[in-house]
Design an enzyme around this catalytic site. Structure first.
Site, PDB file in Angstrom:
ATOM      1  N   LYS B  76      48.744  45.179  50.805  1.00  0.00           N
ATOM      2  CA  LYS B  76      49.388  43.914  50.470  1.00  0.00           C
ATOM      3  C   LYS B  76      50.612  43.762  51.364  1.00  0.00           C
ATOM      4  CE  LYS B  76      51.153  41.391  46.386  1.00  0.00           C
ATOM      5  NZ  LYS B  76      51.435  41.503  44.924  1.00  0.00           N
ATOM      6  N   SER B 151      49.221  37.870  42.202  1.00  0.00           N
ATOM      7  CA  SER B 151      49.630  37.629  43.564  1.00  0.00           C
ATOM      8  C   SER B 151      48.945  38.511  44.596  1.00  0.00           C
ATOM      9  CB  SER B 151      51.146  37.829  43.686  1.00  0.00           C
ATOM     10  OG  SER B 151      51.479  39.192  43.460  1.00  0.00           O
ATOM     11  N   SER B 175      49.727  40.994  38.570  1.00  0.00           N
ATOM     12  CA  SER B 175      49.352  40.673  39.949  1.00  0.00           C
ATOM     13  C   SER B 175      48.341  41.604  40.604  1.00  0.00           C
ATOM     14  CB  SER B 175      50.596  40.615  40.837  1.00  0.00           C
ATOM     15  OG  SER B 175      51.268  39.398  40.637  1.00  0.00           O
TER      16      SER B 175
END
Lengths: 95, 486, 483
Positions: B76, B151, B175
């Protein structure tokens, strides 16, 4: 409670975010819904409950007083918007 | 090579069935061919990845391999990786090349894993649909008209589209778990404090926790071994002896007590989600588990409490993006104040600004007690509820998300509706508890449903066991998204 | 109307740790720009603070020294505001629960003993520096100082004049150096004060509206700023105006204070507990360990000097005005190792406060840089005590010590400065002087005391100053009175 346009503008100034008048109005509208959600919190009586700031109930671990960092200012400043004489440059600071 | 488990990849690399360069190259090819449709990656740097793969091959040849040596992992774009562009999904950091490695990145490097690229995400991890990214929305590999969740949407989509065998994410209010559910992959948020936050760009410090996304519980265990570890640079990092998370994967579930909180099975959940979750729980009963009703009454206030605490911390954490030392600076301004205000107005997207303003407001003079302190007291109540529940059960199960993947653009106009996407995941963050999401079905449109398993503190190995035994019995985690079959 | 001035001080003492309060960067003063700003100090995305045990230790020492409560659990909070020298956009400080609560500082102003109560002392980080020399209309930011540990010491509004405020600040300054938590270098900003000043009609129980004077980095500025500010406020009130709460700056060039911001423009700092830092716990064992390593404090040492060594209050107070002086005194006394410690103490105090202080002053040196070390002065004192040296000769020997000519004994030997105490030799000199000065002998015998002094002088001169003056007196008197 209900927020006003002035609240939005005051908070935006505190947060150093420029907002136009129309943006402020849009934000105010969304805040209305968001704060209705947030206000649900007032439905419970939390008298005597200790606020919880951290996910675990542990205390600080301290580091020993030793210099472990080396001079990396060239590396750090390689990603800076504006640097001169090893200083970060900003618009004139007036006290 | 592509559909193989991490354990098998590791064995195949060791047996020289293929090299890390070949494996990494295969994934880079898949990214090249398919990511235009998904937008899971913000940055791919084949030269760097392949150089790491070559080094891994040499290490394997020397007989010094660890389980993840030579295995490509996507990260990420919230993790600082030295020399890599690290954007956090924001214009503010569009051109920020990190001068240092996050602790987690260091650990992957030490393990000999290959950095496959940096995945797309909601801007500063604020979002539940990956639509707030400056780099455009990620598309769900099961239906590219739909969101992947957020996210960590890029990471979940990358695994679901077979663009990466495993990926890292972070979870502040769901997330990791929510995008894992919406993309039909497995995702784990560990106990707060197990994975160092050093070098993980902060959203809400007291809630943020990094964790893995992968195809199966077994894979999660392997990646988690590398991610977890004490780090003296993070004051909230816990000093614990290392454990092997796969150590009890196969243990039978006879006698497992599953807590079912009625608050997590109420209104607002889609019928398809309910059906799949009910079936999954039935499957657990067949595996020897018993179920018990538990109560988590304060959880109903976890969304409002979260939307005070997280924005409050975020408003302060994001003050450092001021156009002085790194990142975006507005081009035209009158003076210092104007430079700040324009830089932050232009550098941040709408959702980030909204949350900064909420956070600034709830902390401002006269409102602190009513909002921030009240939210922290509710946080305490949420944690207490869980403590009491775990006196009667070993794990708690619920849907991960009230609905399956929704269409891109459907919820952007109404922030409150978007915030409610995380209604089942937020409480675990408030309490600091570990949570897993595993695929447990498909809805009528063929979109994945996720089952959430919340465990007590430090019970990750047991939770992975619970997830793995189910996955050995079912094949939901093996279903492939259309893009994965391309 | 008579006005009463009310003053409270907030003092920032930079703690003399090797590394910063939340990072491993060095704290040394004067390094090239940004070379001591680590990733944490620059506030790169993703970095985190870790508290330095040394800073906490020093805060505990302070708490013990001022007899305060050391909180077993204290909390770090974020103080949010934007400024280019504040890299994170917030300062890590302590707000609701500081490490030290209460305490007091006792000092003298003239003949009066004064006690100032402390509200609290809390740990926080310093900011960087904005350099205002012109870079094409821009300012330069140096973050070397960012993250340097500070102890902010907040007093109650217990002072009633600029003199009291200065005396308090000086006592605090001496104390933080005494317990070795701060180097006290005011020019480098290691010790700086903000003064909260208000005035009220004498006898009023209610406090007036205060204005805060920021960043006073010398005792002289502190005095001038308070005096100017108090007079200004009195003038305003007497003209029928009211005082608005505000923050002001002192301009040393014109000796005036000027408005920086009013209460309306005051920051809304949005304090909240720092989620990156867990509560600071200080247990009894840590307190005990620290207590065991505390030096004898100035008040205790002063009372020891007075009771055990019979020094006057003035002498004792002067010796404990700073730790170096007190330690120097003790070192001299120990090296002399006298039979009569009270006599020795008085003599040593006189030399330290007199000759040595004057010489240091002339040479603009600190005691720690004195060319005359404690053992060297002890050598001199020993020779005064055993009457080898008269006070006049002693001063000559001191000059030798100052100029590095060796030990007292070596100088006495080299310069032949040994006092003549042989009564035979002195008698011979006296006889010669009497024989050569018959007129003065007659004058003395006629009742003129002055003549006697003149004769003593003649004898001393003939001995080149080496004759023991007491013996000269005695022998001369005997001869004149018996003749």
């Amino acid at each position: 409670m209900s927020l006003t346009l002035d609240d939005v503008k005051r908070v935006a100034m505190l947060a150093r975010i420029e907002v136009t008048d129309s943006e402020s109005e849009q934000i105010l509208e969304q805040f209305d819904g968001i704060f209705k959600l947030i206000e649900q919190m007032q439905s419970v009586d939390t008298t005597g409950i200790e606020p919880m700031s951290h996910a675990q109930d542990v205390v600080a671990r301290l580091r020993s007083d030793a210099v472990t960092a080396t001079d990396e200012h060239e590396l750090f400043q390689s990603v800076a918007p504006e640097v001169e004489a090893d200083l970060y440059l900003v618009p004139k600071v007036i006290e | 090579m592509i559909d193989t488990s991490l354990k098998q990849l590791s064995a195949d690399l060791a047996a020289k069935k293929f090299s890390s360069v070949e494996l990494t190259g295969a994934y880079l090819d898949r990214i090249e061919a398919n990511d235009a449709a998904i937008n899971a990656f913000i940055t791919v740097d084949p030269d760097v990845s392949l150089a790491q793969a070559r080094a891994a091959d040499e290490r394997i040849a020397r007989g010094e391999a660890q389980p993840l040596t030579g295995i490509p992992v996507a990260h990420k774009d919230i993790w600082c990786a030295k020399g890599w562009r690290t954007t956090c999904g924001s214009r503010m950091l569009e051109n920020f090349r990190s001068p240092y490695d996050a602790h987690v990145i260091q650990r992957f490097n030490e393990a000999g894993a290959v950095n496959l690229g940096k995945t797309n995400m909601d801007e500063f991890a604020m979002g539940s649909s990956n639509e707030t990214s400056f780099f455009g929305p990620v598309r769900n590999p099961w239906d590219t008209a739909c969101v992947p969740g957020g996210s960590s949407g890029g990471s979940a989509a990358a695994v679901a589209a077979a663009l990466a065998p495993a990926a890292t994410g972070t979870d502040t209010g769901g997330s990791i778990r929510q995008p894992a559910a919406l993309c039909g992959v497995s995702g784990l948020k560990p106990t707060y404090g197990l994975v160092s936050r050093y070098g993980m760009i902060a959203f809400a410090s007291s809630l943020d926790q990094g964790g893995p996304l992968a195809k199966s519980a077994e894979d999660l265990a392997l990646v988690l071994d590398t991610m977890v570890g004490f780090d003296a640079r993070d004051s909230t990092s816990l000093e614990r002896s290392a454990e092997e998370y796969a150590r009890m994967l196969e243990e039978p579930l006879q006698g497992l007590r599953i807590g079912l909180p009625k608050e997590y099975f109420g209104e607002g959940m889609s019928a398809d989600v309910r059906k799949s979750v009910d079936e999954a729980i039935d499957e657990y009963r067949k595996l020897g588990a018993t179920t018990v009703d538990v109560e988590l009454p304060a959880s109903e206030l976890s969304v409002p409490a979260y939307y005070v605490i997280a924005p409050a911390e975020a408003s302060s954490n994001l003050s450092r993006y001021d156009g002085v030392r790194y990142g975006y600076r507005a081009e035209n301004y009158d003076d210092l104040l104007d430079m700040y205000c324009k830089t932050r107005a232009q550098g941040f997207g709408a959702e980030v600004k909204r949350r900064i303003l909420i956070g600034t407001y709830v902390l401002s003079h006269g409102y602190y007690d009513a909002y921030y302190l009240q939210a922290q007291r509710i946080r305490r109540l949420v944690a207490r509820d869980f403590a009491q529940a775990f006196e009667h059960c070993d794990v708690i199960m619920s849907p991960t998300s009230p609905s399956t993947a929704f269409r891109i653009g459907d919820r952007t106009a109404d922030p409150v509706q978007m915030y409610l996407s995380d209604i089942y995941t937020i409480a675990a963050n408030l309490a600091g508890l570990p949570g897993i999401s595993i695929p447990c079905g498909l809805d009528g449109a063929g979109l994945p449903v996720g089952l959430q398993i919340i465990g007590n503190y430090f019970s990750e190995a047991r939770m992975l066991n619970v997830a793995n035994v189910y996955q050995k019995q079912t094949d939901w985690h093996l279903r492939k998204s259309p893009v994965a079959s391309n | 109307m008579n006005w009463e001035i009310v003053i409270g001080l907030e003092t920032h003492a930079q703690l003399s740790t090797k590394s910063k309060i939340f990072s491993g960067a060095a704290t040394a003063f004067g390094a090239p720009p940004n070379t001591q700003a680590s990733a944490v100090d620059v506030a790169l995305p993703g970095v985190l603070p870790v508290l330095n045990v040394g800073a906490v230790e020093k805060a505990i020492r302070f708490g013990i020294a001022v007899d305060a409560t050391i909180n077993r659990r204290s909390i770090f909070a974020r103080k949010n505001y934007f400024y280019p020298d504040l890299p994170k956009g917030y300062q890590i400080s302590q707000f609701e629960i500081p490490v030290v609560s209460g305490g007091r500082v006792v000092f003298r102003v003239g003949d009066e003993e004064k006690t100032v109560r402390l509200t609290r002392a809390h740990l926080e980080e310093d900011a960087g520096k904005s350099l205002h020399e012109d870079f094409h209309g821009m300012s330069g930011i140096d973050l070397n100082r960012a993250g340097t540990p500070l102890l902010e010491i907040v007093s109650e509004p217990d002072m009633r004049s600029a003199e009291e405020a200065v005396a308090y600040a000086k006592t605090l300054h001496a104390l933080v150096r005494w317990i070795e938590i701060c180097d006290g270098n005011m020019q480098e900003g290691s010790f700086r004060c903000d003064a909260n000043v208000s005035v009220r009609p004498e006898g009023s129980a209610q406090l007036g509206t205060r204005r805060e004077i920021k960043n006073l980095n010398s005792f002289r500025f502190l005095q001038q700023a308070i005096e100017y500010e108090a007079n200004w406020q009195i003038e305003q009130l007497e003209e029928g105006n009211s005082i608005e709460q505000a923050t002001v700056l002192f301009d040393p060039d014109n000796g005036q204070t000027r408005l920086m911001r009013t209460k309306e423009e005051a920051h809304d700092y949005r304090y909240f507990p720092d989620p990156d830092l867990l509560p600071l716990a200080i247990d009894e064992a840590w307190l005990e360990r620290t207590r065991a390593h505390m030096p004898e404090l100035p008040a205790a040492r002063q009372s020891r000097f007075q009771s055990e060594l019979a020094l006057s209050e003035q002498d004792a107070a002067s010796l404990v005005s700073d730790r170096d002086t007190a330690d120097y005194f003790d070192a001299v006394l120990e090296a002399v190792d006298p039979d009569d410690s009270k006599a020795a103490a008085k003599l040593i105090a006189n030399w330290i406060n007199g000759e040595l202080a004057a010489a240091l002053n002339r040479a603009e040196l600190d005691l720690t840089d004195s060319p005359v070390q404690a053992t060297a002065l002890a050598g001199l004192i020993t020779r005064i005590m055993d009457k080898t040296l008269s006070s006049k000769l002693a001063r000559e020997v001191f000059d030798g010590l100052w100029n590095g000519e060796g030990s007292a004994d070596e100088i006495i030997e080299k310069r032949g400065l040994k006092q003549i105490s042989d009564s035979g030799a002195i008698e011979k000199l006296v006889d010669e002087v009497i024989a050569a000065n018959q007129q003065q002998v007659a004058d003395y015998r006629g009742g003129k005391q002055k003549a006697f002094n003149s004769l003593v002088g003649q004898v001393m001169k003939a001995s080149k100053g080496k004759a023991n003056p007491a013996q000269v007196n005695e022998i001369l008197k005997g001869k004149l009175d018996s003749g």
